[in-house]
Motif scaffolding. Structure first.
Motif, mmCIF file in Angstrom:
data_model
loop_
_atom_site.group_PDB
_atom_site.id
_atom_site.type_symbol
_atom_site.label_atom_id
_atom_site.label_comp_id
_atom_site.label_asym_id
_atom_site.label_seq_id
_atom_site.Cartn_x
_atom_site.Cartn_y
_atom_site.Cartn_z
ATOM 1 N N TYR A 331 -40.506 2.038 48.677
ATOM 2 C CA TYR A 331 -40.899 2.692 47.424
ATOM 3 C C TYR A 331 -42.368 2.357 47.145
ATOM 4 O O TYR A 331 -42.923 1.427 47.718
ATOM 5 N N GLU A 335 -42.732 2.861 41.538
ATOM 6 C CA GLU A 335 -41.301 3.165 41.643
ATOM 7 C C GLU A 335 -40.442 1.889 41.690
ATOM 8 O O GLU A 335 -39.286 1.937 42.111
ATOM 9 N N GLN A 337 -38.987 0.281 39.433
ATOM 10 C CA GLN A 337 -37.770 0.411 38.631
ATOM 11 C C GLN A 337 -36.621 1.002 39.471
ATOM 12 O O GLN A 337 -35.510 0.479 39.487
ATOM 13 N N ALA A 338 -36.927 2.091 40.190
ATOM 14 C CA ALA A 338 -35.895 2.736 41.023
ATOM 15 C C ALA A 338 -35.489 1.818 42.173
ATOM 16 O O ALA A 338 -34.306 1.759 42.547
ATOM 17 N N ALA A 341 -33.203 -0.833 40.828
ATOM 18 C CA ALA A 341 -31.902 -0.217 40.497
ATOM 19 C C ALA A 341 -31.078 -0.045 41.768
ATOM 20 O O ALA A 341 -29.862 -0.281 41.774
ATOM 21 N N TYR A 342 -31.727 0.341 42.842
ATOM 22 C CA TYR A 342 -31.017 0.533 44.109
ATOM 23 C C TYR A 342 -30.447 -0.800 44.619
ATOM 24 O O TYR A 342 -29.274 -0.882 45.004
#
Ligand code: NAP
Length: 357
Positions: A331, A335, A337-338, A341-342
């Motif tokens: 990422y 990114e 945050q994403a 989260a993953y």
């Protein structure tokens, strides 16, 4: 009276818990981009300009080229288990507004006492605040020269996961050639390093993972792979000298049953974000401590101790081809945050990396 006094103290401590987010993000003189958060929760992560750090006499300044995500990061983002907050992380708000630990990059400047590194060196290691364009790190701390055959992305994936796997197998497990080692959670960040390191120690390795990761774990050198969707390793007849447990989803007595009489159970993982939000893995840690003196088997939790010496050992293993980081996804810095989260979902295949332009 004591309970009342504690309650009052807690209320005051909670409501005065704060951080200097506003000051740090207000018009820095020498700006750099960094991921910051003023409050707990993934949605509070922002990419902001903050002051670029300046190395002291014993530090190096590293231009970060890549960083990597660990479950450690979501613990700090969520502030869970809550007991962490009482242990200095920040009761109501995080005390430290920066995130990230693992990095790889290029040395831009060195303090006057630094002899180990020079500007231009490519390095990797660990330092709080790694989700940023720059980090400062003591030269005698957790940092080492990056092997030439590794990309920055690969090198950034090593610090926490690689060190944990190495220290768990070498120092806690004392793994010897020919011993049987079971790695529960063999396809994650720590597991993918652990399978390879255990093999390099000459162990017969059994990896536990789900169906989609069976081929990956076998390709890393595992002699046997148990697909946990089809078979419960704790119900098998095999006995192991060392169990390295990244996923504490079996009781201690179930784990003991499949250990040899003098086997070692090394607890690494603390479970997911919804497991025991108040005390996290600490309940199980206490159980292992209470149980261990009463059994011939050794049971205990290990906490990774990131340091330059062990990073250099891992670098040598990677340079010689004995160890190769497994990268799942990449990422960008905006990114994070994403990416967190993953990883928080608990099904990463190897490491998740952040590239920093
Ligand atoms: N003690 C320490 O110093 C230390 C250091 C680093 C990490 N840790 C902890 O160790 C744990 C592992 O860290 P990590 O970086 O490897 O995490 P990770 O990369 O998020 O690990 C995810 C892996 O766990 C596997 N998994 C999930 N459920 C499983 C199950 N029921 N049985 C077997 N495997 C399962 C997943 O495989 P599938 O997708 O196939 O399910 C996935 O590959 C975390 O709890 C972390 O907080 C502790």
């Amino acid at each position: 009276m004591i309970v009342l006094a504690l309650l009052v103290w807690f209320q005051i401590a909670y409501w005065t818990s704060t951080n200097d987010y506003d000051r740090q993000t207000a018009a820095p003189n020498h700006p750099m981009k960094a991921i910051v958060y003023s409050d707990y929760g993934l949605s509070n992560l922002k990419l902001e300009n903050i002051e670029k750090p300046v190395p002291n006499d014993d530090q190096i300044l590293v231009k970060v080229r890549a960083a990597s995500i660990n479950p450690y990061d979501w613990h700090f983002v969520e502030g869970t288990p809550y007991i962490m907050r009482m242990m200095g992380v920040g009761l109501r708000k995080p005390k430290d507004i920066q995130l990230g630990v693992d990095f790889a990059g290029t040395v831009e400047a060195v303090g006057k006492n630094v002899t180990q590194f020079k500007p231009g060196d490519e390095v990797f290691g660990g330092r709080g605040g790694a989700f940023a364009e720059y980090v400062c790190r003591r030269a005698d701390g957790a940092v080492a020269l990056k092997p030439a055959n590794l990309t920055f992305e690969q090198a950034a994936s090593v610090n926490i996961a690689g060190i944990t796997a190495l220290q768990a197998l070498r120092d806690k497990g004392n793994v010897q050639p020919g011993q049987k080692v079971l790695i529960n959670g063999a396809s994650g960040g720590v597991g993918t390093f652990a399978v390879q390191i255990a093999k390099s120690f000459g162990a017969a390795v059994t990896g536990v993972c789900s169906t989609r990761n069976v081929d990956l774990v076998r390709s890393l050198g595992a002699d046997h792979v148990i697909d946990y969707t089809k078979e419960d390793f704790a119900k098998g007849t095999e006995r192991y000298d060392v169990i390295l447990d990244n996923v504490p989803n079996h009781s201690l007595s179930e784990c003991r049953r499949i250990l040899t009489p003098n086997g070692k159970y090394v607890m690494i993982g603390g479970g997911g974000p919804n497991d025991s939000r108040w005390v996290g893995p600490f309940g199980r840690v206490i159980k292992t401590m209470v149980l261990s003196p009463f059994t011939s088997q050794k049971m205990g939790m290990m906490m990774a101790d990131a340091n330059g010496k062990d990073l250099t050992i891992l670098a040598d293993m990677m340079q010689s081809g004995k160890l190769k980081p497994v990268i799942d996804r990449t990422y960008k810095l905006n990114e994070v945050q994403a990416a967190i989260a993953y990883v928080e979902e608990g099904h990463a295949r190897g490491k998740v990396v952040i590239t920093v332009e």
